[in-house]
Design a protein around this motif. Structure first.
Motif, mmCIF file in Angstrom:
data_model
loop_
_atom_site.group_PDB
_atom_site.id
_atom_site.type_symbol
_atom_site.label_atom_id
_atom_site.label_comp_id
_atom_site.label_asym_id
_atom_site.label_seq_id
_atom_site.Cartn_x
_atom_site.Cartn_y
_atom_site.Cartn_z
ATOM 1 N N UNK A 193 29.133 33.839 53.466
ATOM 2 C CA UNK A 193 28.369 34.975 52.942
ATOM 3 C C UNK A 193 29.254 35.884 52.087
ATOM 4 N N UNK A 194 30.484 36.105 52.519
ATOM 5 C CA UNK A 194 31.409 36.933 51.735
ATOM 6 C C UNK A 194 31.666 36.303 50.371
ATOM 7 N N UNK A 195 31.861 34.985 50.359
ATOM 8 C CA UNK A 195 32.090 34.294 49.093
ATOM 9 C C UNK A 195 30.852 34.375 48.205
ATOM 10 N N UNK A 207 38.095 28.675 54.527
ATOM 11 C CA UNK A 207 37.968 29.724 53.520
ATOM 12 C C UNK A 207 38.683 29.347 52.225
ATOM 13 N N UNK A 208 39.775 28.611 52.343
ATOM 14 C CA UNK A 208 40.486 28.176 51.145
ATOM 15 C C UNK A 208 39.608 27.242 50.324
ATOM 16 N N UNK A 249 43.133 35.101 49.282
ATOM 17 C CA UNK A 249 41.750 35.410 49.645
ATOM 18 C C UNK A 249 41.349 34.707 50.942
ATOM 19 N N UNK A 250 41.792 33.458 51.113
ATOM 20 C CA UNK A 250 41.456 32.711 52.334
ATOM 21 C C UNK A 250 42.076 33.371 53.562
ATOM 22 N N UNK A 251 43.324 33.830 53.438
ATOM 23 C CA UNK A 251 43.977 34.492 54.564
ATOM 24 C C UNK A 251 43.253 35.782 54.929
ATOM 25 N N UNK A 252 42.883 36.565 53.921
ATOM 26 C CA UNK A 252 42.121 37.790 54.186
ATOM 27 C C UNK A 252 40.800 37.460 54.874
ATOM 28 N N UNK A 253 40.153 36.405 54.414
ATOM 29 C CA UNK A 253 38.885 36.007 55.015
ATOM 30 C C UNK A 253 39.063 35.643 56.483
ATOM 31 N N UNK A 296 37.558 38.631 58.502
ATOM 32 C CA UNK A 296 36.140 38.296 58.634
ATOM 33 C C UNK A 296 35.915 37.219 59.694
ATOM 34 N N UNK A 297 36.500 36.047 59.504
ATOM 35 C CA UNK A 297 36.202 34.911 60.379
ATOM 36 C C UNK A 297 36.585 35.161 61.828
#
Length: 398
Positions: free
Chosen positions: A91-93, A309-310, A342-346, A350-351
Motif C-alpha cells: 500500500x505504501x508503494x 520491499x526491495x 527505501x526497502x529498509x525504511x519500509x 511499516x512492515x
C-alpha cells in the motif's frame, strides 16, 4: 561429507526453527532480479522462480505444521497473517509511487499507473497485463511502474487457493499434499508447453495456471514423506548435491536470455524450479553444508530480510530515476542504493511494526482497517485525474 539432518517432530506450537540459509536464498533471488533489470545478468529474472519455490515451500511447511499441531488450519488466521505481512508495504508503494508519478511523470506513465493500480490492489495485475496483449520481454521500459508486480499477484492467488486445498487433503497427511502438489505441477507444465507461443511466451510466463508449478514444486518438498525420501537418497552426499544444484542454478542464470531461450518454456523453467526446490529443502535439512553456510552470510541474510520491499520498490525507482543516469554502472549503483534505502525504511517503519506489534491490525479492528485501506486505495485511482490521451486528426495529414 555432511549428513542430512533427520526430520524433527513438530512441536505443540507448530513453529519451526529459523533457517538463516533461506534468508540468504531470498537475498540471492532479489540480487538476480536487480541485476537483470539493470542490464547485467540476462537470466536474473529466474530469481522470481526461486522466490516462487521458496514461497511454496515455506507456506506449505507452515500449513502442515499447523495441521500436525492442531488438527486443522485456520484459514481466516492464515489470510490475516498474509495481509499483515504483505499489504502494508504494498500500500505504501502504491500510494507513494502513484502520487510521485502523478506529480512529475510523463502523461503516458501517469495513465498506465492509474490504469494498473486497481488491478495491483486486487492481486490480478498479471491477468490485466495479459489482457492488454503486451509482451513481457518488450514491456519493461519507461511506461509502467507497477508491471513487475505480476509475480506478487501470482503469489497472492496461490495464497488464496492453496491453503484450502491443503485443508481438503489433510486427511491423507503429507503424502496426500505431495501427490496433489506434484499432480497439479505436471498439469501446469503441460499447459505451459501447449499454450507457449514461440513468437511471444508472455502468456505462459506470467499466467498463474502455467506458473503454478514453480510454487507447487516447493510445496512438494515441504511434505514430510518427500523430505524423508530425500534425506535417504542424499545421505552423506548432501554437501556435494547442494553444491551441484547451486552451481547448476547459477550457470543457468548466466546462460539463458529470456525469450531467446525457448527451452525454458518447454520444460526448462520446470527443471529450474525443481532444482530450486531441492536446493531449498537441502539447505533446510543440512544447514552445515558449505552452500548453506555461504547463504547464511549476514549481509546476504539482511538483503533477504528486506527482499519483499526491495522487490516492490526497485522497478519504480528504475523507471523514475533511470532515464536521468546515462552511465549503466552509475545507474545501477544509484538504483540499488535508493531501492535498498527505501526497502529498509519500509521494513523497519511499516512492515515489522504492523506485523509484530500493532494490536489494531488484528481481529475485528484489523478487518476494519483492511476494509478502510482498500476503500482508500480505490478512491485514489478515481480521485487522481489522468491526463487526456493525445489524438491525431488524420484529415489534416498529408
Amino acid at each position: 561429507m555432511t549428513h542430512v539432518q533427520p526430520i524433527k517432530a513438530v512441536g505443540a506450537t507448530g513453529r519451526r526453527a529459523h533457517l538463516s540459509a533461506l534468508d540468504g536464498l531470498r537475498g540471492v533471488s532479489i540480487l538476480g532480479v536487480l541485476l537483470f533489470h539493470t542490464g547485467h545478468l540476462s537470466g536474473g529474472f529466474l530469481g522470481v522462480d526461486l522466490f516462487f519455490a521458496l514461497s511454496g515451500y515455506l507456506i506449505t511447511d507452515l500449513l502442515l505444521r499447523e495441521i500436525a499441531a492442531t488438527g486443522s488450519v485456520s484459514l481466516v488466521a492464515f489470510w490475516g497473517r498474509r495481509v499483515r505481512r504483505l499489504l502494508p508495504a504494498l500500500a505504501v508503494v502504491l500510494v507513494g509511487v502513484a502520487l510521485v508519478v502523478w506529480a512529475v511523470g510523463q502523461p503516458d506513465v501517469v495513465r498506465t499507473t492509474l490504469a494498473d493500480g486497481p488491478w495491483v490492489q486486487l492481486n490480478l495485475v498479471n491477468w490485466h497485463l495479459l489482457a492488454e496483449s503486451a509482451s513481457y520481454w518488450d514491456r519493461f521500459g519507461p511506461d509502467r511502474v507497477f508491471e513487475h508486480l505480476w509475480s506478487i499477484a501470482v503469489e497472492e492467488q496461490f495464497y488464496l487457493v492453496w491453503p484450502v486445498l491443503v485443508l481438503v487433503v489433510a486427511r491423507w497427511g503429507g503424502r496426500g499434499v505431495a501427490v496433489v502438489a506434484a499432480s497439479v505441477s505436471v498439469v501446469s507444465l503441460g499447459l505451459m508447453i501447449v499454450l507457449a507461443d514461440p513468437a511471444d511466451p508472455t502468456r505462459v510466463y506470467t499466467g498463474t495456471d502455467t506458473r503454478a508449478f514453480s510454487l507447487l514444486l516447493g510445496a512438494v518438498v515441504a511434505a514430510p514423506p518427500v523430505q524423508a525420501a530425500l534425506a535417504r537418497a542424499v545421505g552423506r552426499a548432501a554437501g556435494a548435491v547442494t553444491a551441484l544444484l547451486a552451481v547448476g542454478i547459477g550457470a543457468t542464470w548466466f546462460l539463458v536470455d529470456g525469450v531467446d531461450s525457448w527451452w525454458l518454456f518447454t520444460g526448462g523453467l520446470f527443471a529450474h524450479s525443481l532444482a530450486a526446490a531441492l536446493l531449498i529443502r537441502l539447505c533446510a535439512q543440512a544447514p552445515s553444508t558449505p552452500v548453506a553456510k555461504v547463504l547464511a552470510w549476514r549481509p546476504l541474510r539482511w538483503l533477504g530480510l528486506i527482499s519483499y520491499s526491495l522487490y516492490l520498490w526497485h522497478w519504480p525507482v528504475i523507471v523514475l530515476l533511470g532515464p536521468h543516469l546515462a552511465d549503466q554502472w552509475s545507474r545501477t549503483a544509484v538504483v540499488c542504493a535508493v531501492s535498498i534505502g527505501l526497502a529498509a525504511l519500509s521494513k523497519y517503519l511499516v512492515e515489522d511494526p504492523i506485523r509484530y506489534r500493532a494490536g489494531w491490525a488484528r481481529g475485528w479492528r484489523g478487518a476494519v482497517a483492511f476494509a478502510g485501506l482498500m476503500v482508500g486505495l480505490a478512491v485514489l485511482w478515481v480521485a487522481l485525474p489522468a491526463p487526456a490521451s493525445t489524438t491525431i486528426d488524420l484529415t489534416k495529414l498529408g
